[in-house]
Scaffold this active site. Structure first.
Site, PDB file in Angstrom:
ATOM      1  N   ASP A  83      -6.768  -3.356   2.506  1.00 56.37           N
ATOM      2  CA  ASP A  83      -6.392  -4.446   3.415  1.00 56.37           C
ATOM      3  C   ASP A  83      -5.341  -5.364   2.790  1.00 56.37           C
ATOM      4  O   ASP A  83      -4.284  -5.603   3.374  1.00 56.37           O
ATOM      5  CB  ASP A  83      -7.618  -5.309   3.769  1.00 56.37           C
TER       6      ASP A  83
ATOM      7  N   SER B 189      -8.621  -9.683   8.762  1.00 61.15           N
ATOM      8  CA  SER B 189      -8.349 -11.125   8.820  1.00 61.15           C
ATOM      9  C   SER B 189      -8.552 -11.806   7.466  1.00 61.15           C
ATOM     10  O   SER B 189      -7.797 -12.716   7.108  1.00 61.15           O
ATOM     11  CB  SER B 189      -9.193 -11.805   9.899  1.00 61.15           C
ATOM     12  N   SER B 190      -9.541 -11.389   6.678  1.00 60.44           N
ATOM     13  CA  SER B 190      -9.749 -12.057   5.391  1.00 60.44           C
ATOM     14  C   SER B 190      -8.613 -11.725   4.425  1.00 60.44           C
ATOM     15  O   SER B 190      -8.167 -12.584   3.655  1.00 60.44           O
ATOM     16  CB  SER B 190     -11.109 -11.703   4.780  1.00 60.44           C
ATOM     17  N   ALA B 191      -8.092 -10.510   4.487  1.00 60.28           N
ATOM     18  CA  ALA B 191      -6.954 -10.154   3.626  1.00 60.28           C
ATOM     19  C   ALA B 191      -5.708 -10.912   4.061  1.00 60.28           C
ATOM     20  O   ALA B 191      -4.922 -11.376   3.229  1.00 60.28           O
ATOM     21  CB  ALA B 191      -6.698  -8.651   3.676  1.00 60.28           C
TER      22      ALA B 191
HETATM   23  O1  PMV Z   1     -13.281  -3.549   9.018  1.00 54.90           O
HETATM   24  P1  PMV Z   1     -12.480  -4.037   7.872  1.00 54.90           P
HETATM   25  O2  PMV Z   1     -11.202  -4.696   8.257  1.00 54.90           O
HETATM   26  O3  PMV Z   1     -13.309  -4.895   6.969  1.00 54.90           O
HETATM   27  O4  PMV Z   1     -11.975  -2.761   7.059  1.00 54.90           O
HETATM   28  C1  PMV Z   1     -12.869  -2.019   6.288  1.00 54.90           C
HETATM   29  C2  PMV Z   1     -12.234  -0.788   5.708  1.00 54.90           C
HETATM   30  C3  PMV Z   1     -13.254   0.034   4.905  1.00 54.90           C
HETATM   31  O5  PMV Z   1     -12.572   1.212   4.497  1.00 54.90           O
HETATM   32  C4  PMV Z   1     -14.437   0.435   5.760  1.00 54.90           C
HETATM   33  C5  PMV Z   1     -13.771  -0.737   3.693  1.00 54.90           C
HETATM   34  C6  PMV Z   1     -12.758  -0.887   2.556  1.00 54.90           C
HETATM   35  O6  PMV Z   1     -13.045  -1.694   1.643  1.00 54.90           O
HETATM   36  O7  PMV Z   1     -11.737  -0.193   2.535  1.00 54.90           O
END
Ligand code: PMV
Length: 310
Positions: free
Chosen positions: A141, A97-99
């Site tokens: 992301d 969601s932040s991306a």
């Molecule tokens: O859970 P999310 O959407 O913040 O995704 C994190 C993905 C990770 O690989 C765990 C962290 C990253 O920076 O890639």
């Protein structure tokens, strides 16, 4: 391109990581695709570049969002628009969601400044915002959101930037996304894993390397139209994430539910931990969504890639 006069609208897609979360932080490839759900930014004329903060945010969240928006404004020459945001994506469960928010703001400000919001430029501006939200994210992301295509993403060794190679799918790629409760922030889960990795580096490095291989194999399976092989890669990836200590009873239960409903493969997606989102790969997602919804599970389906029905 001349500055476009408001009102303007721009969209940033949420994402799911099909294969390779966490190991992507350590320089291995991850396969991720855009959701049709995301964040929409709207801009109207204003005296200065500003963001209307959503009313439901806590004080630290307001401060963080203000700082992130200031970075995007600076990167685009602060065009005179007032931006509002609207999300149709569950927040803070691993769906980027932040991306999505960062890409929506980046595209809108680029357009208001008279620049073409190319995936590359949108990613550059969104990256500045993402650093306020996450510190040192892998970049998977916002790259997936800015490309709006299925990508095999890899962070360049020793840097904080990476590149996504677009992966074409001859078959429609449908996932069911199901929510399995609350979870800790990504930063905490990534930080705890880093501590385990620092304590037992050889074992954890072996697991990260294997996940990276599975992600590359999964990308080849997509290109070959072999969805059963992709599903198997997802199941193996789930086992490896559990080995890394990133799964939990609510996530495992949802994974098995989705497999029981006919998923070719199912796994947690995003940071994982004590809860969050689970994805299942389906040829026909509709019946699974109907059944889960009837059982009270928050879920939806999305097509990540491949030919779309007209
Ligand atoms: O859970 P999310 O959407 O913040 O995704 C994190 C993905 C990770 O690989 C765990 C962290 C990253 O920076 O890639």
């Amino acid at each position: 391109m001349a500055p476009r006069s408001p009102p303007l609208t721009a969209f940033g897609a949420g994402k799911v990581i099909l294969l390779g979360e966490h190991s992507v932080v350590y320089g291995h490839p991850a396969l991720a695709g855009p959701l049709s759900q995301g964040v929409t930014a709207r801009g109207v004329p204003a005296k200065q570049c500003q963001l209307a903060l959503p009313s439901n945010l806590s004080r630290p969240q307001r401060a963080q969002l203000t700082a992130a928006f200031a970075r995007a404004a600076e990167a685009t020459g602060s065009p005179p628009v007032k931006v509002t945001l609207d999300a149709d994506l569950p927040l803070a469960v691993g769906l980027g969601s932040s991306a999505a928010l960062s890409v929506a703001c980046a595209r809108l400000l680029l357009m208001a400044a008279g620049k073409e919001p190319t995936p590359r430029d949108a990613a550059r501006v969104a990256w500045a915002m993402e650093q306020e939200f996450h510190g040192t994210p892998s970049g998977v992301d916002h790259t997936t959101s800015a490309e709006e295509r299925l990508v095999l993403y890899r962070r360049k060794p020793g840097t904080t930037v990476g590149k996504g190679r677009v992966v074409d799918s001859p078959e429609p790629l449908h996932v069911v996304v199901a929510l399995a409760g609350e979870r800790s922030p990504t930063k905490a889960t990534v930080g705890a894993l880093r501590e385990r990795q620092a304590r037992w580096p050889e074992r954890y490095t072996r697991l990260f390397t294997e996940i990276g291989r599975v992600a590359s194999e999964g990308a080849r399976a997509v290109e070959a139209g072999d969805l059963e092989a992709l599903g198997d890669a997802m199941n193996v990836n789930q086992g490896l994430l559990a080995a890394l200590g990133l799964s939990s009873p609510p996530l495992e239960e949802m994974v098995y539910r989705l497999r029981g409903l006919g998923a070719l493969g199912a796994k947690l997606t995003g940071a994982g931990g004590d809860g969050g989102a689970v994805i299942g790969l389906f040829l026909e997602p509709g019946p699974a969504v109907t059944k889960l919804t009837r059982l009270g599970v928050r879920c939806f389906s999305s097509q990540l890639a491949g030919p779309r029905a007209v």
